[in-house]
Design a protein around this motif. Sequence first.
Motif, PDB file in Angstrom:
ATOM      1  N   MET A 122       0.840  -1.172   0.000  1.00 50.89           N
ATOM      2  CA  MET A 122       0.000   0.000   0.000  1.00 50.89           C
ATOM      3  C   MET A 122       0.893   1.245   0.000  1.00 50.89           C
ATOM      4  O   MET A 122       1.942   1.285   0.630  1.00 50.89           O
ATOM      5  N   ALA A 123       0.468   2.271  -0.672  1.00 46.66           N
ATOM      6  CA  ALA A 123       1.237   3.508  -0.756  1.00 46.66           C
ATOM      7  C   ALA A 123       1.230   4.240   0.574  1.00 46.66           C
ATOM      8  O   ALA A 123       0.375   4.037   1.424  1.00 46.66           O
ATOM      9  N   ARG A 124       2.233   5.084   0.732  1.00 47.24           N
ATOM     10  CA  ARG A 124       2.349   5.881   1.945  1.00 47.24           C
ATOM     11  C   ARG A 124       2.522   7.336   1.540  1.00 47.24           C
ATOM     12  O   ARG A 124       3.014   7.635   0.455  1.00 47.24           O
ATOM     13  N   LEU A 125       2.110   8.231   2.419  1.00 39.82           N
ATOM     14  CA  LEU A 125       2.232   9.662   2.174  1.00 39.82           C
ATOM     15  C   LEU A 125       3.197  10.269   3.180  1.00 39.82           C
ATOM     16  O   LEU A 125       3.096  10.008   4.377  1.00 39.82           O
ATOM     17  N   LYS A 126       4.130  11.076   2.676  1.00 38.07           N
ATOM     18  CA  LYS A 126       5.048  11.819   3.535  1.00 38.07           C
ATOM     19  C   LYS A 126       4.507  13.237   3.638  1.00 38.07           C
ATOM     20  O   LYS A 126       4.437  13.959   2.653  1.00 38.07           O
ATOM     21  N   VAL A 127       4.085  13.630   4.837  1.00 40.64           N
ATOM     22  CA  VAL A 127       3.447  14.924   5.055  1.00 40.64           C
ATOM     23  C   VAL A 127       4.395  15.789   5.887  1.00 40.64           C
ATOM     24  O   VAL A 127       4.825  15.380   6.964  1.00 40.64           O
ATOM     25  N   THR A 128       4.716  16.978   5.366  1.00 37.77           N
ATOM     26  CA  THR A 128       5.621  17.906   6.039  1.00 37.77           C
ATOM     27  C   THR A 128       4.903  19.221   6.282  1.00 37.77           C
ATOM     28  O   THR A 128       4.322  19.786   5.354  1.00 37.77           O
ATOM     29  N   GLN A 129       4.957  19.717   7.518  1.00 41.16           N
ATOM     30  CA  GLN A 129       4.333  21.008   7.823  1.00 41.16           C
ATOM     31  C   GLN A 129       5.255  22.112   7.329  1.00 41.16           C
ATOM     32  O   GLN A 129       6.420  22.176   7.686  1.00 41.16           O
ATOM     33  N   THR A 130       4.716  23.002   6.480  1.00 42.94           N
ATOM     34  CA  THR A 130       5.514  24.067   5.881  1.00 42.94           C
ATOM     35  C   THR A 130       5.162  25.443   6.411  1.00 42.94           C
ATOM     36  O   THR A 130       5.947  26.373   6.243  1.00 42.94           O
ATOM     37  N   LYS A 131       4.010  25.586   7.024  1.00 42.66           N
ATOM     38  CA  LYS A 131       3.584  26.876   7.569  1.00 42.66           C
ATOM     39  C   LYS A 131       3.073  26.682   8.993  1.00 42.66           C
ATOM     40  O   LYS A 131       2.642  25.592   9.375  1.00 42.66           O
ATOM     41  N   GLY A 132       3.083  27.758   9.770  1.00 39.68           N
ATOM     42  CA  GLY A 132       2.658  27.706  11.161  1.00 39.68           C
ATOM     43  C   GLY A 132       1.150  27.636  11.302  1.00 39.68           C
ATOM     44  O   GLY A 132       0.398  27.996  10.399  1.00 39.68           O
ATOM     45  N   LYS A 133       0.727  27.204  12.483  1.00 38.62           N
ATOM     46  CA  LYS A 133      -0.701  27.048  12.735  1.00 38.62           C
ATOM     47  C   LYS A 133      -1.306  28.227  13.477  1.00 38.62           C
ATOM     48  O   LYS A 133      -2.513  28.294  13.656  1.00 38.62           O
ATOM     49  N   ILE A 134      -0.485  29.182  13.896  1.00 41.25           N
ATOM     50  CA  ILE A 134      -0.994  30.353  14.614  1.00 41.25           C
ATOM     51  C   ILE A 134      -1.876  31.161  13.661  1.00 41.25           C
ATOM     52  O   ILE A 134      -1.498  31.433  12.525  1.00 41.25           O
ATOM     53  N   GLY A 135      -3.059  31.498  14.124  1.00 42.56           N
ATOM     54  CA  GLY A 135      -3.984  32.289  13.326  1.00 42.56           C
ATOM     55  C   GLY A 135      -4.899  31.462  12.442  1.00 42.56           C
ATOM     56  O   GLY A 135      -5.712  32.020  11.715  1.00 42.56           O
ATOM     57  N   THR A 136      -4.785  30.135  12.505  1.00 41.83           N
ATOM     58  CA  THR A 136      -5.665  29.282  11.701  1.00 41.83           C
ATOM     59  C   THR A 136      -6.889  28.885  12.515  1.00 41.83           C
ATOM     60  O   THR A 136      -6.954  29.117  13.723  1.00 41.83           O
ATOM     61  N   LYS A 137      -7.834  28.261  11.862  1.00 36.87           N
ATOM     62  CA  LYS A 137      -9.043  27.811  12.538  1.00 36.87           C
ATOM     63  C   LYS A 137      -8.726  26.665  13.499  1.00 36.87           C
ATOM     64  O   LYS A 137      -7.757  25.922  13.311  1.00 36.87           O
TER      65      LYS A 137
END
Length: 60
Positions: free
Chosen positions: A1-16
């Motif tokens: 099964m395929a896998r996804l590599k997820v990288t956070q590129t932006k901050g979460k401050i100010g998001t919902k």
Amino acid sequence: MARLKVTQTKGKIGTKHMHRETLRTLGLKRIGDTVVREDSPATRGMVRTVAHLVAVEEVD
């Protein structure tokens, strides 16, 4: 099964609140964090929710 590599590129401050919770559920805590998750409809939905905050690659 395929896998996804997820990288956070932006901050979460100010998001919902739900975007912050989605990042937490994915296992991302800070900019530059990377996780590898199984490719499933649930994971795809979470990634789609926070697509503006993360980068995604498909790995084998």
